[in-house]
Design an enzyme around this catalytic site. Sequence first.
Site, mmCIF file in Angstrom:
data_model
loop_
_atom_site.group_PDB
_atom_site.id
_atom_site.type_symbol
_atom_site.label_atom_id
_atom_site.label_comp_id
_atom_site.label_asym_id
_atom_site.label_seq_id
_atom_site.Cartn_x
_atom_site.Cartn_y
_atom_site.Cartn_z
ATOM 1 N N ASN A 1 0.834 -1.292 0.112
ATOM 2 C CA ASN A 1 -0.205 -0.433 0.033
ATOM 3 C C ASN A 1 0.906 1.251 0.129
ATOM 4 O OD1 ASN A 1 -1.448 1.603 1.056
ATOM 5 N ND2 ASN A 1 -2.595 1.514 2.998
ATOM 6 N N LYS B 1 -0.459 4.592 -0.294
ATOM 7 C CA LYS B 1 -0.480 5.574 0.364
ATOM 8 C C LYS B 1 -0.857 6.349 -0.581
ATOM 9 C CE LYS B 1 -0.759 2.899 5.071
ATOM 10 N NZ LYS B 1 -0.222 2.826 6.149
ATOM 11 N N HIS C 1 -9.676 0.666 4.993
ATOM 12 C CA HIS C 1 -8.292 0.852 5.653
ATOM 13 C C HIS C 1 -8.734 1.961 7.023
ATOM 14 C CE1 HIS C 1 -4.121 2.365 6.401
ATOM 15 N NE2 HIS C 1 -4.087 0.829 5.612
ATOM 16 N N GLU D 1 -6.593 4.527 7.766
ATOM 17 C CA GLU D 1 -6.698 5.803 7.705
ATOM 18 C C GLU D 1 -8.149 6.530 6.644
ATOM 19 O OE1 GLU D 1 -2.621 5.335 5.939
ATOM 20 O OE2 GLU D 1 -2.264 4.377 7.382
ATOM 21 N N GLU E 1 -5.051 -5.215 10.528
ATOM 22 C CA GLU E 1 -4.531 -3.471 10.861
ATOM 23 C C GLU E 1 -4.782 -3.095 11.880
ATOM 24 O OE1 GLU E 1 -2.431 -2.770 6.620
ATOM 25 O OE2 GLU E 1 -4.182 -1.047 6.952
ATOM 26 N N GLY F 1 2.662 2.847 11.125
ATOM 27 C CA GLY F 1 3.478 3.730 11.135
ATOM 28 C C GLY F 1 3.967 3.472 12.237
ATOM 29 N N SER G 1 3.206 -2.072 10.549
ATOM 30 C CA SER G 1 5.145 -2.382 10.763
ATOM 31 C C SER G 1 5.518 -3.553 10.017
ATOM 32 C CB SER G 1 5.300 -1.408 12.078
ATOM 33 O OG SER G 1 5.112 -0.680 12.178
HETATM 34 P P1 13P Z 1 2.415 0.140 7.905
HETATM 35 O O1 13P Z 1 3.655 -1.130 7.270
HETATM 36 O O2 13P Z 1 4.112 1.489 7.067
HETATM 37 O O3 13P Z 1 2.741 0.116 8.955
HETATM 38 O O4 13P Z 1 1.338 0.726 7.077
HETATM 39 C C1 13P Z 1 1.001 -0.510 7.498
HETATM 40 C C2 13P Z 1 -0.763 0.129 6.551
HETATM 41 O O5 13P Z 1 -1.636 1.034 7.004
HETATM 42 C C3 13P Z 1 -1.205 -0.940 5.239
HETATM 43 O O6 13P Z 1 -2.547 -0.904 4.711
#
Ligand code: 13P
Length: 246
Positions: free
Chosen positions: A9, A11, A93, A95, A163, A169, A208
Amino acid sequence: MPRPLVAGNWKMNGLNRDLTEARAVADAHPAPNCDIVICPPATLISRMSATLEGTSIGVGGQDCHHAGSGAHTGDVSAEMLRDAGADHVILGHSERRSAHGETDDDVRGKVEAARAAGLTAIVCVGETGAEREAGRTIEVVARQLAESLPDGCDGLDTVVAYEPVWAIGSGGAASEADIAEVHAVLRGALTERYGADAEGVRLLYGGSVKPENAAGIFAIEHVDGALVGGASLSASGFGAIISAAG
Ligand code: 13P
């Protein structure tokens, strides 16, 4: 056990010049032992598809609207993603849920739109840090799973990603015990609802995931792959995770 899936992803990261990272992944993994999908920002889907044409790597969007078309300024429909070359789309997601107020009902409508367009939905669930501290993890992810998925899901049209919001992150993934507990619950709920059709629904862990912890995470029961954020942006990091999966 289904064939593992490693999805990246990106983002809100990625410009034209970054397509070389995706191409490098494809060149380094001509016959991978897992399925691979890269989900760039919508602006790059068409060019990413062209870059990866002839490889085994799929392309995904990061969101879609539930409607097929219409007066929805700034939104992208599932059919548009498909038309641009995508075969997957990440939906729900955290976010999107937190920054755009997406509810489970919203996510379910998007999953239905994705399926109608022929896309495989990667549906995300996960508790916040406060929910975990309050002992509500299982209740929250079970509710998100039940309400974000429509009836009739199977392994061809649906992937589920656990997740935990607090791990995304953060640099530190959830513990193997915590991942195992939640994945067992999700697997049980999928089987109860969809029966044999759920067998092919892959359960990804995200939050992560890095080259250093990927092998340990992939070894956990009911973990069928990973949804990778930051570490998917470089060919070396993503490639190491792909190698750990197979
Ligand atoms: P990270 O791997 O940067 O923690 O992000 C995970 C994520 O949100 C994937 O959709």
